[in-house]
Design a protein around this motif. Structure first.
Motif, PDB file in Angstrom:
ATOM      1  N   LEU A  97       0.834  -1.097  -0.066  1.00 48.93           N
ATOM      2  CA  LEU A  97      -0.078  -0.060  -0.098  1.00 48.93           C
ATOM      3  C   LEU A  97       0.727   1.132  -0.146  1.00 48.93           C
ATOM      4  O   LEU A  97       0.385   2.128  -0.680  1.00 48.93           O
ATOM      5  CB  LEU A  97      -0.820   0.109   1.023  1.00 48.93           C
ATOM      6  CG  LEU A  97      -1.848   1.233   1.204  1.00 48.93           C
ATOM      7  CD1 LEU A  97      -2.699   1.566   0.193  1.00 48.93           C
ATOM      8  CD2 LEU A  97      -2.675   1.230   2.682  1.00 48.93           C
ATOM      9  N   ASN A  98       1.899   1.159   0.834  1.00 53.39           N
ATOM     10  CA  ASN A  98       2.847   2.592   0.728  1.00 53.39           C
ATOM     11  C   ASN A  98       3.598   2.751  -0.518  1.00 53.39           C
ATOM     12  O   ASN A  98       3.965   3.807  -0.730  1.00 53.39           O
ATOM     13  CB  ASN A  98       3.926   2.125   2.008  1.00 53.39           C
ATOM     14  CG  ASN A  98       4.424   3.587   2.300  1.00 53.39           C
ATOM     15  OD1 ASN A  98       4.005   4.426   2.460  1.00 53.39           O
ATOM     16  ND2 ASN A  98       5.695   3.314   2.269  1.00 53.39           N
ATOM     17  N   GLU A  99       3.531   1.619  -1.508  1.00 56.97           N
ATOM     18  CA  GLU A  99       4.522   1.816  -2.490  1.00 56.97           C
ATOM     19  C   GLU A  99       3.602   1.418  -3.824  1.00 56.97           C
ATOM     20  O   GLU A  99       4.123   0.969  -4.963  1.00 56.97           O
ATOM     21  CB  GLU A  99       5.925   0.708  -2.431  1.00 56.97           C
ATOM     22  CG  GLU A  99       6.701   1.337  -1.564  1.00 56.97           C
ATOM     23  CD  GLU A  99       7.795   0.695  -1.411  1.00 56.97           C
ATOM     24  OE1 GLU A  99       8.472   0.369  -2.692  1.00 56.97           O
ATOM     25  OE2 GLU A  99       8.377   0.047  -0.620  1.00 56.97           O
ATOM     26  N   LEU A 100       2.109   1.601  -3.670  1.00 53.45           N
ATOM     27  CA  LEU A 100       1.295   1.300  -4.729  1.00 53.45           C
ATOM     28  C   LEU A 100       1.692   2.180  -5.981  1.00 53.45           C
ATOM     29  O   LEU A 100       1.394   1.317  -7.232  1.00 53.45           O
ATOM     30  CB  LEU A 100      -0.389   1.502  -4.513  1.00 53.45           C
ATOM     31  CG  LEU A 100      -0.971   0.943  -5.015  1.00 53.45           C
ATOM     32  CD1 LEU A 100      -1.174  -0.762  -5.161  1.00 53.45           C
ATOM     33  CD2 LEU A 100      -2.601   1.479  -4.652  1.00 53.45           C
ATOM     34  N   GLY A 148      -8.079  -3.216  -4.073  1.00 55.37           N
ATOM     35  CA  GLY A 148      -9.285  -3.938  -3.214  1.00 55.37           C
ATOM     36  C   GLY A 148      -8.860  -4.302  -1.631  1.00 55.37           C
ATOM     37  O   GLY A 148      -8.386  -5.553  -1.599  1.00 55.37           O
ATOM     38  N   LEU A 149      -8.863  -3.455  -1.096  1.00 53.67           N
ATOM     39  CA  LEU A 149      -8.304  -3.765   0.446  1.00 53.67           C
ATOM     40  C   LEU A 149      -9.528  -3.666   1.575  1.00 53.67           C
ATOM     41  O   LEU A 149      -9.108  -3.973   2.745  1.00 53.67           O
ATOM     42  CB  LEU A 149      -7.299  -3.002   0.957  1.00 53.67           C
ATOM     43  CG  LEU A 149      -7.349  -1.494   0.856  1.00 53.67           C
ATOM     44  CD1 LEU A 149      -8.159  -0.867   2.173  1.00 53.67           C
ATOM     45  CD2 LEU A 149      -5.871  -0.766   0.768  1.00 53.67           C
ATOM     46  N   SER A 150     -10.736  -3.917   0.888  1.00 51.58           N
ATOM     47  CA  SER A 150     -11.986  -3.425   1.837  1.00 51.58           C
ATOM     48  C   SER A 150     -12.118  -4.577   2.879  1.00 51.58           C
ATOM     49  O   SER A 150     -12.240  -5.691   2.596  1.00 51.58           O
ATOM     50  CB  SER A 150     -13.100  -3.439   0.953  1.00 51.58           C
ATOM     51  OG  SER A 150     -14.356  -3.058   1.710  1.00 51.58           O
ATOM     52  N   ARG A 151     -11.859  -3.963   4.170  1.00 52.60           N
ATOM     53  CA  ARG A 151     -12.197  -4.976   5.224  1.00 52.60           C
ATOM     54  C   ARG A 151     -11.326  -6.271   5.544  1.00 52.60           C
ATOM     55  O   ARG A 151     -11.837  -7.014   6.068  1.00 52.60           O
ATOM     56  CB  ARG A 151     -13.678  -5.437   5.200  1.00 52.60           C
ATOM     57  CG  ARG A 151     -14.806  -4.172   5.730  1.00 52.60           C
ATOM     58  CD  ARG A 151     -15.991  -4.919   5.535  1.00 52.60           C
ATOM     59  NE  ARG A 151     -17.081  -4.080   5.451  1.00 52.60           N
ATOM     60  CZ  ARG A 151     -18.539  -4.133   5.221  1.00 52.60           C
ATOM     61  NH1 ARG A 151     -19.048  -5.466   5.623  1.00 52.60           N
ATOM     62  NH2 ARG A 151     -19.444  -3.247   5.384  1.00 52.60           N
ATOM     63  N   GLY A 162     -10.666   2.180   8.479  1.00 56.56           N
ATOM     64  CA  GLY A 162      -9.365   1.727   7.903  1.00 56.56           C
ATOM     65  C   GLY A 162      -9.510   1.494   6.538  1.00 56.56           C
ATOM     66  O   GLY A 162      -8.568   1.874   5.706  1.00 56.56           O
ATOM     67  N   SER A 163     -10.648   1.022   5.899  1.00 55.86           N
ATOM     68  CA  SER A 163     -11.051   0.435   4.656  1.00 55.86           C
ATOM     69  C   SER A 163     -10.817   1.696   3.898  1.00 55.86           C
ATOM     70  O   SER A 163     -10.062   2.048   2.598  1.00 55.86           O
ATOM     71  CB  SER A 163     -11.937  -0.268   4.490  1.00 55.86           C
ATOM     72  OG  SER A 163     -12.069  -1.600   5.174  1.00 55.86           O
ATOM     73  N   VAL A 194     -11.543   1.608  -6.913  1.00 56.72           N
ATOM     74  CA  VAL A 194     -11.344   1.248  -5.489  1.00 56.72           C
ATOM     75  C   VAL A 194     -12.494   0.059  -5.461  1.00 56.72           C
ATOM     76  O   VAL A 194     -13.896   0.406  -5.702  1.00 56.72           O
ATOM     77  CB  VAL A 194     -11.307   1.888  -4.454  1.00 56.72           C
ATOM     78  CG1 VAL A 194     -10.105   2.799  -4.546  1.00 56.72           C
ATOM     79  CG2 VAL A 194     -12.485   3.181  -4.588  1.00 56.72           C
ATOM     80  N   ARG A 195     -12.296  -1.048  -4.968  1.00 58.84           N
ATOM     81  CA  ARG A 195     -13.207  -2.084  -4.739  1.00 58.84           C
ATOM     82  C   ARG A 195     -13.789  -2.335  -3.285  1.00 58.84           C
ATOM     83  O   ARG A 195     -12.801  -2.502  -2.331  1.00 58.84           O
ATOM     84  CB  ARG A 195     -12.591  -3.548  -5.292  1.00 58.84           C
ATOM     85  CG  ARG A 195     -13.706  -4.599  -5.276  1.00 58.84           C
ATOM     86  CD  ARG A 195     -13.200  -6.013  -5.750  1.00 58.84           C
ATOM     87  NE  ARG A 195     -13.941  -7.055  -5.663  1.00 58.84           N
ATOM     88  CZ  ARG A 195     -14.222  -7.883  -4.769  1.00 58.84           C
ATOM     89  NH1 ARG A 195     -13.700  -7.703  -3.376  1.00 58.84           N
ATOM     90  NH2 ARG A 195     -15.236  -8.989  -4.706  1.00 58.84           N
ATOM     91  N   VAL A 196     -14.953  -1.981  -3.003  1.00 57.83           N
ATOM     92  CA  VAL A 196     -15.214  -1.445  -1.519  1.00 57.83           C
ATOM     93  C   VAL A 196     -16.682  -2.527  -1.251  1.00 57.83           C
ATOM     94  O   VAL A 196     -17.488  -2.538  -1.903  1.00 57.83           O
ATOM     95  CB  VAL A 196     -15.332  -0.177  -1.320  1.00 57.83           C
ATOM     96  CG1 VAL A 196     -14.257   0.711  -1.893  1.00 57.83           C
ATOM     97  CG2 VAL A 196     -16.602   0.671  -2.000  1.00 57.83           C
TER      98      VAL A 196
END
Length: 281
Positions: free
Chosen positions: A208-211, A224-227, A246-247, A262-264
């Protein structure tokens, strides 16, 4: 983290144009009995349709319909079961003004779904199942290639990296090259780093920090990091439904680094955050 402007890309989704020069929200619609966050909530057609209408009202651009759970340890389902879960929902939602994505790895499922009105193929296995590449060429729809090692039943044992970002880049590039050699047009390719798939918490945080580094590949990025579990670990939330803030934060950081989609699960909250972000950039 490096800030990156979104690429000026117009994605053709079977005649519907999706403007990827601004962040787009993909809403998750799991029509499964066993997904990690909302399994069973939308396993029947009418609750699924009502949830889709709610997400449209909240600002979603794409609805991602999935008939197979890919949570860690999840077993594959039969094509027949997946078809019975997904196609009736697609048939109803195809009448609405929204782009439909299908979260599947089965060529037969995506063929039936596109015939029923779907627009995008979202494949966590990146077209590795027999016949998938050929089907993607034949259908000529946008495809999302996600990074994962192994299968949901084995991926946690394969979360070993010396440099997670470099290795994800390398492995995604291999999938992209194979897709293009098979005849998939480059303008139909979207990439997904696969948060939570064959990655532990530190891998996910580093990714995430280097996306922004994924732009080296030259394709639109979906985050797509949802939950996901790592969001829960970072926020001390064991209940997946409590990982909303957080998501949202993670997806906003993704957009700031140039993620186009973004997939949420939490469409309303994400749409509000992106509205603020759009007003300021």
């Amino acid at each position: 983290m490096q800030l990156v402007q979104l690429p000026n890309i117009q994605l053709n989704c079977k005649g519907q144009i999706l403007d990827l020069s601004k962040p787009q929200v993909m809403g998750i619609l799991n029509v499964t009995p066993d997904s990690f966050s909302d399994g069973g909530d939308y396993a029947q057609v009418m609750p699924a349709v009502e949830r889709a209408k709610q997400m449209i009202a909240q600002g979603v651009s794409i609805i991602d319909i999935g008939g197979e759970s890919t949570r860690p340890g999840a077993l594959a389902v039969s094509v027949e079961d997946e078809l019975s879960r997904v196609i009736p929902v697609v048939q109803v939602l195809s009448e609405l003004d929204v782009i439909l994505s299908i979260d599947t790895s089965h060529p037969d499922v995506i063929k039936a779904a596109v015939d029923a009105g779907a627009h995008i193929w979202n494949d966590v296995r990146a077209l590795t199942r027999p016949g998938a590449l050929e089907m993607a060429v034949d259908l000529d729809v946008p495809v999302i290639l996600m990074h994962m090692r192994g299968e949901p039943t084995t991926m946690n044992q394969l979360a070993c990296y010396d440099d997670v970002v470099t290795e994800v880049l390398t492995e995604l590039k291999e999938k992209i090259i194979l897709a293009q050699k098979s005849g998939i047009r480059p303008e139909n390719i979207i990439i997904d780093p696969g948060f939570g798939f064959a990655k532990n918490t530190q891998h996910n945080i580093t990714l995430l920090n280097e996306l922004w580094r994924l732009h080296e590949l030259g394709f639109p990025i979906l985050s797509g990091l949802s939950r996901k579990r790592f969001v829960g670990e970072m926020t001390a939330c064991t209940d997946a439904t409590q990982r909303v803030m957080g998501s949202v934060t993670g997806h906003l950081l993704s957009v700031q680094q140039g993620a186009s989609i973004v997939r949420v699960h939490d469409v309303k909250e994400t749409s509000q955050a992106l509205a603020m972000w759009n007003a300021l950039v």
